[in-house]
Enzyme design. Structure first.
Site, PDB file in Angstrom:
ATOM      1  N   ASP A 165       0.874  -1.164   0.000  1.00 56.95           N
ATOM      2  CA  ASP A 165       0.000   0.000   0.000  1.00 56.95           C
ATOM      3  C   ASP A 165       0.919   1.225   0.000  1.00 56.95           C
ATOM      4  O   ASP A 165       1.970   1.209   0.649  1.00 56.95           O
ATOM      5  CB  ASP A 165      -0.875  -0.010   1.255  1.00 56.95           C
ATOM      6  CG  ASP A 165      -1.645   1.277   1.425  1.00 56.95           C
ATOM      7  OD1 ASP A 165      -2.429   1.610   0.531  1.00 56.95           O
ATOM      8  OD2 ASP A 165      -1.437   1.959   2.445  1.00 56.95           O
ATOM      9  N   LYS A 166       0.559   2.265  -0.735  1.00 58.54           N
ATOM     10  CA  LYS A 166       1.460   3.420  -0.837  1.00 58.54           C
ATOM     11  C   LYS A 166       1.458   4.262   0.435  1.00 58.54           C
ATOM     12  O   LYS A 166       2.478   4.389   1.115  1.00 58.54           O
ATOM     13  CB  LYS A 166       1.084   4.310  -2.027  1.00 58.54           C
ATOM     14  CG  LYS A 166       2.027   5.521  -2.190  1.00 58.54           C
ATOM     15  CD  LYS A 166       1.617   6.429  -3.321  1.00 58.54           C
ATOM     16  CE  LYS A 166       0.450   7.314  -2.933  1.00 58.54           C
ATOM     17  NZ  LYS A 166       0.808   8.328  -1.907  1.00 58.54           N
ATOM     18  N   THR A 173      -2.700   2.029  -4.616  1.00 53.74           N
ATOM     19  CA  THR A 173      -3.003   3.343  -4.056  1.00 53.74           C
ATOM     20  C   THR A 173      -4.293   3.893  -4.647  1.00 53.74           C
ATOM     21  O   THR A 173      -4.666   3.573  -5.777  1.00 53.74           O
ATOM     22  CB  THR A 173      -1.850   4.335  -4.318  1.00 53.74           C
ATOM     23  OG1 THR A 173      -2.192   5.597  -3.760  1.00 53.74           O
ATOM     24  CG2 THR A 173      -1.601   4.500  -5.810  1.00 53.74           C
ATOM     25  N   GLY A 174      -4.943   4.714  -3.873  1.00 57.15           N
ATOM     26  CA  GLY A 174      -6.117   5.420  -4.361  1.00 57.15           C
ATOM     27  C   GLY A 174      -5.749   6.737  -5.004  1.00 57.15           C
ATOM     28  O   GLY A 174      -6.609   7.436  -5.552  1.00 57.15           O
ATOM     29  N   LYS A 224      -9.406  -2.909  -3.652  1.00 58.93           N
ATOM     30  CA  LYS A 224      -8.033  -3.320  -3.368  1.00 58.93           C
ATOM     31  C   LYS A 224      -7.914  -4.833  -3.236  1.00 58.93           C
ATOM     32  O   LYS A 224      -6.975  -5.446  -3.745  1.00 58.93           O
ATOM     33  CB  LYS A 224      -7.517  -2.626  -2.098  1.00 58.93           C
ATOM     34  CG  LYS A 224      -7.194  -1.158  -2.297  1.00 58.93           C
ATOM     35  CD  LYS A 224      -6.412  -0.593  -1.113  1.00 58.93           C
ATOM     36  CE  LYS A 224      -5.917   0.812  -1.419  1.00 58.93           C
ATOM     37  NZ  LYS A 224      -5.079   1.358  -0.330  1.00 58.93           N
ATOM     38  N   ASP A 283      -7.002  -1.614   3.897  1.00 59.56           N
ATOM     39  CA  ASP A 283      -6.073  -2.690   3.547  1.00 59.56           C
ATOM     40  C   ASP A 283      -6.471  -4.019   4.191  1.00 59.56           C
ATOM     41  O   ASP A 283      -5.953  -5.071   3.809  1.00 59.56           O
ATOM     42  CB  ASP A 283      -4.650  -2.349   3.999  1.00 59.56           C
ATOM     43  CG  ASP A 283      -4.100  -1.116   3.314  1.00 59.56           C
ATOM     44  OD1 ASP A 283      -4.424  -0.915   2.132  1.00 59.56           O
ATOM     45  OD2 ASP A 283      -3.362  -0.352   3.959  1.00 59.56           O
TER      46      ASP A 283
END
Length: 672
Positions: free
Chosen positions: A364-365, A514-515, A542, A565
């Protein structure tokens, strides 16, 4: 929502109950087994001592062994029944066959022939061997269950996000009610700093709302009349009136909970190495025992039936060595200890087995590869048609911005004031402070009017051309003139690049979820050298990205820290939570990195490789022991005068266990 995760709570309670049961049965078996061993004629003869309390030794010997086998070994028998029904012959089946074969043979010998060891007859002396086998395996299962203890705590943590009470507007009055009592169409009032109690639509007011716990993105979202809000998110600045649109199972949090539950049930199953080995050994034990009995019964005739049966039982018992029961638990327990000392908490030891097989590591960013908070990347001052990057003019831009933002709780404002503190720039007292939702702030600094915010706040002023890239720009104007601009962005973690490079050397591919928009995602990806980027991904999608890679045949590890997440961490073959992340992410993961260090991700994969090497070594020894011992126990060398008597077979089994334990202890010498 409480009702929905009740079954998961029962799962936790059942697992803990089983763990306590194994612990209690082991603590009962241990002292009894010590007495059984002391009463064994094999040990008494070998060490030349006598132990016969009150002259009852010959009766205590089988009686105590019976308690260990029947009561303490009961979980193995019930487990074997389950394995037989599923046609998956694992450790429980192998243990049950070995224990019952040796025990029933010994009982028959005791009842039909008298206490055989009184005559020096070794055929009855399986009691101590079976008792020690049950005790050692109880210890192994207890150790393993402690290391593997699963949890559905993520669902509990999600439920905590919804405030227990809400302020309901009834006419001109505000009434405090339980959130569970809210109905669709109710209007609730949410003050600054409060959590939104339910999914709905803003019907009055404007404010920035932090949705980081849902979306994983740190940038607050402007909410005004007509905007949708999600239950559990935090209102930052203004007062909002929200009309409730969803309750119960229809809310976003409830849907995330459902995703987690679904991922828990669809996650690819992994059978332990010991169970896979036990599957083959079970077949070998039964076939080997039958073949041994048939061959020696044919050779010896009716008079040789007892000899044939003794060899057959010896084969069955020796096929289930103590070493196999300890091969995995000793390694996993030591691994869990080493990892915990280094700040890596392993909740599911299957993750260690799987980690070495991973193809992709998805990060995840926000909050994982990046700090998850705004940081000032650059400050530029505009003077006389020039853009200045250093000097007193730049400090002046920061001083005005920090002074105006001093009273704001917005993440961008806090980043700017923090930068002024880092540079030791003294700020002035602000008057007439005003926050304008979605635009910025205005304030009076001394006798000057200062504007700090986005381009919408600077409407009517001349903005110099400036390339933003992936940065968020904050313009600073004094008395109607733009004097500078501040560029902010999420900071890439210092250890991210080196960690990704190390993972690449292990043969792993790196992906990022990432969003954020594509340009921001590619800026981070380019700097870190990431293979695959999933940008502009909605929170609920995700988990689908993880599943897509799995459906393509890849083994996937997921590293994340946010609520959004959690389903992905559960769905992934190995879920890894950054320790500074949300409680929900931590509860959903198989592994938790307490120190919040990216280097620990690399250490986890290295530890997996070292651990699995030890497991394979132990299993190889246990299986090799069987390959050598079974033919000897079956009497293959008897024509040459070599016969593995039951008591010696048991001694060799004990030595095998010691070797396995010592090999596991060498893990402490490894540098991870």
């Amino acid at each position: 929502m409480e009702h929905e995760h009740g079954n998961h709570g029962n799962g936790i309670a059942n697992h803990e109950k089983m763990e306590r049961d194994f612990q209690f049965r082991f603590l009962v078996a241990l002292p009894l087994t010590v007495f059984v061993v002391l009463l064994s004629p094999t040990f008494q003869n070998f060490f030349n001592f006598t132990f016969d309390p009150a002259g009852l030794g010959k009766w205590l010997y089988p009686a105590l062994a019976s308690v260990v086998v029947i009561y303490c070994g009961w979980p193995f028998f019930t487990g074997a029944i389950s394995e037989l029904k599923a046609k998956n012959y694992g450790m429980m089946t192998l243990v049950s066959i070995a224990v019952l074969s040796g025990y029933l043979f010994s009982v028959a010998n005791t009842l039909l022939l008298g206490i055989g060891h009184a005559r020096g007859d070794p055929h009855a002396d399986f009691y101590w061997d079976i008792a020690t086998l049950v005790t050692v395996l109880l210890l192994g299962h207890w150790m393993e269950m402690r290391a593997v203890r699963g949890t559905y705590g993520a669902l509990k943590e999600l439920a905590k996000l919804i405030p227990p009470r809400a302020r309901l507007q009834k006419g001109n009055e505000l009434i405090e009610v339980e959130t569970a009592q809210l109905k669709i169409g109710d209007v609730v009032v949410v003050e600054p700093g409060e959590k939104v109690p339910a999914d709905g639509v803003v019907i009055d007011g404007a404010s920035s709302v932090s949705e980081a716990m849902i979306t994983g993105e740190f940038l607050p979202v402007l909410k005004k009349v007509g905007s949708k809000v999600v239950g559990g998110t935090i209102n930052n600045d203004g007062v909002l009136k929200v009309e409730v649109k969803k309750t119960g199972r229809e809310t976003v949090l409830a849907q995330i909970m459902e995703l987690i539950g679904r991922a828990q049930t669809t996650k690819p199953p992994v059978h332990s190495l010991a169970n896979r080995a036990a599957n083959y050994l079970t077949i070998a034990a039964v076939d080997g025992g039958l073949l041994t009995f048939i061959v020696w019964a044919l050779i010896g005739g009716a008079e040789g039936l007892l000899f044939a049966l003794t060899l057959a039982i010896t084969v069955v018992v020796i096929t289930c060595p103590h070493a196999l029961g300890l091969a995995i638990p000793t390694v996993t327990t030591i691994t869990a200890t080493i990892a915990a000392r280094g700040g890596i908490l392993i909740k599911d030891m299957e993750a260690i087995e799987l980690a070495r097989k991973m193809d992709y590591v998805i990060f995840d960013k926000t909050g994982t590869l990046t700090e998850g908070a705004f940081g000032v990347r650059q400050i530029r001052a505009f003077s006389g048609g020039e853009t200045i990057s250093t000097g007193p003019e730049v400090d002046e831009v920061l001083r005005y911005a920090a002074s105006a933002d001093y009273y704001s709780q917005h993440p961008i404002a806090r980043a700017i004031t923090k930068e002024s503190e880092r540079r030791n720039i003294k700020i002035g007292a602000a008057r007439n402070f005003k926050y304008i939702a979605g635009q910025g702030v205005t304030a009076a600094i001394g006798d000057r009017k200062v504007l700090v915010g986005n381009s919408a706040l600077m409407r009517g002023l001349s903005l110099p051309e400036f390339y933003a890239g992936s940065q968020t720009l904050v313009w600073v104007a004094v008395d109607g003139r733009v004097i500078g601009v501040i560029g902010l962005s999420d900071q890439i973690r210092e250890d991210a690049k080196s960690a990704i490079e190390s993972l690449r050397t292990l043969g792993l591919k790196i992906a990022m979820l990432t969003g954020d928009n594509r340009s921001m995602a590619e800026a981070v990806s380019g700097e870190l050298g990431i293979d695959l980027v999933f940008a502009e991904v909605l929170p609920e999608d995700k988990v689908n990205k993880v599943r897509e890679l799995q459906e393509e045949g890849y083994k996937v590890a997921m590293v994340g820290d946010g609520i959004n997440d959690a389903p992905s961490l559960t769905q992934a073959d190995v879920g890894i939570a950054i320790g500074a992340g949300t409680d929900v992410a931590i509860e959903s993961a198989d592994v938790i990195l307490v120190k919040n260090s990216m280097r620990d991700v690399v250490r986890l994969f290295n530890l997996s490789r070292v651990t699995m090497k030890k497991m394979f070594q132990n299993l190889a020894w246990a299986v090799a022991y069987n390959l050598l011992a079974i033919p000897v126990a079956a009497g293959v060398l008897y024509p040459w005068g070599i016969l593995l008597r039951p008591e010696w077979g048991a001694v060799f089994m004990s030595v095998s266990s010691v070797i396995v334990a010592l090999n596991a202890l060498t893990l402490y010498q490894k540098k991870i």
